[in-house]
Motif scaffolding. Structure first.
Motif, short mmCIF file in Angstrom:
data_model
loop_
_atom_site.label_atom_id
_atom_site.label_comp_id
_atom_site.label_asym_id
_atom_site.label_seq_id
_atom_site.Cartn_x
_atom_site.Cartn_y
_atom_site.Cartn_z
N TRP A 136 1.15 4.56 19.03
CA TRP A 136 2.58 4.73 19.26
C TRP A 136 3.28 3.38 19.24
O TRP A 136 2.71 2.38 19.62
CB TRP A 136 2.84 5.39 20.62
CG TRP A 136 2.17 6.70 20.83
CD1 TRP A 136 0.94 6.92 21.36
CD2 TRP A 136 2.71 7.98 20.53
NE1 TRP A 136 0.67 8.27 21.41
CE2 TRP A 136 1.75 8.94 20.90
CE3 TRP A 136 3.91 8.41 19.98
CZ2 TRP A 136 1.95 10.31 20.74
CZ3 TRP A 136 4.11 9.78 19.83
CH2 TRP A 136 3.15 10.70 20.20
N THR A 158 7.80 5.87 16.63
CA THR A 158 7.03 6.90 17.35
C THR A 158 6.91 6.50 18.81
O THR A 158 6.48 5.40 19.13
CB THR A 158 5.64 7.09 16.73
OG1 THR A 158 4.94 5.84 16.78
CG2 THR A 158 5.73 7.57 15.29
N ALA A 202 6.29 8.15 23.04
CA ALA A 202 5.84 9.25 23.89
C ALA A 202 6.24 8.95 25.33
O ALA A 202 6.18 7.81 25.77
CB ALA A 202 4.33 9.43 23.78
N TYR A 244 7.59 12.40 21.51
CA TYR A 244 6.78 13.42 22.19
C TYR A 244 7.02 13.29 23.68
O TYR A 244 6.81 12.22 24.26
CB TYR A 244 5.29 13.19 21.86
CG TYR A 244 4.36 14.10 22.61
CD1 TYR A 244 4.32 15.46 22.34
CD2 TYR A 244 3.50 13.60 23.58
CE1 TYR A 244 3.45 16.30 23.01
CE2 TYR A 244 2.62 14.43 24.26
CZ TYR A 244 2.61 15.78 23.97
OH TYR A 244 1.75 16.60 24.65
N HIS A 255 6.07 15.08 27.36
CA HIS A 255 5.14 16.02 27.99
C HIS A 255 5.43 16.08 29.49
O HIS A 255 5.17 15.13 30.22
CB HIS A 255 3.70 15.56 27.77
CG HIS A 255 2.69 16.60 28.10
ND1 HIS A 255 1.72 16.96 27.21
CD2 HIS A 255 2.51 17.36 29.19
CE1 HIS A 255 0.97 17.91 27.76
NE2 HIS A 255 1.43 18.16 28.96
#
Length: 109
Positions: free
Chosen positions: A25, A6, A8, A61, A63
Motif C-alpha cells: 500500500w 492505494t 487502507a 480499503y 475495514h
C-alpha cells in the motif's frame, strides 16, 4: 502515467500488519484497539482522503469491526435501536456464548 494511489484504514487486527496485510500500500492506517469504533475509523478515512492527490485515481480499503463480537453498542445506539430492551446484557459476549453453548435462558427471559 497516472499511478493509482492505494490506501487502507484497518480496524480489524486479523487483516493487520502482524499478518503481512500492510505490504504493497502507499498508505496503511492500522487503528489501536481503543480506536476501532466506526466514528474513529471514519475520521481516519477522511484524513486519508484529505491527503490524496486529486488528479490521480485511488483505491481505498476501509475495514470496520463494529458489527462483530463483542456486541457493545454506544449508549446512543442502544437507545435508538433497542430502547425497549430491559436487559442490557442481551447481545453481550457472555449471552451469545451461552447461546452458542446451548445454555438457553429460562422461559422468563
Amino acid at each position: 502515467k497516472r499511478q493509482w494511489q492505494t490506501h487502507a484504514v484497518i480496524a480489524n487486527p486479523n487483516v493487520g500488519s502482524a499478518f503481512g496485510f500492510d505490504q504493497g500500500w502507499h498508505g496503511f492506517v492500522e487503528l489501536a484497539p481503543e480506536d476501532r469504533r466506526s466514528p474513529t475509523v471514519h475520521e481516519a478515512t477522511v484524513e486519508v482522503l484529505d491527503q490524496l492527490e486529486p488528479e490521480r485515481p485511488f483505491f481505498l480499503y476501509v475495514h470496520t469491526v463494529d458489527p462483530h463480537l463483542p456486541y457493545d453498542p454506544l449508549p446512543e445506539d442502544r437507545e435508538r435501536w433497542a430502547a425497549g430492551v430491559e436487559d442490557p446484557n442481551l447481545g453481550s459476549t457472555e449471552a451469545l456464548g451461552a447461546l452458542n453453548a446451548r445454555s438457553f435462558p429460562d422461559e422468563d427471559r
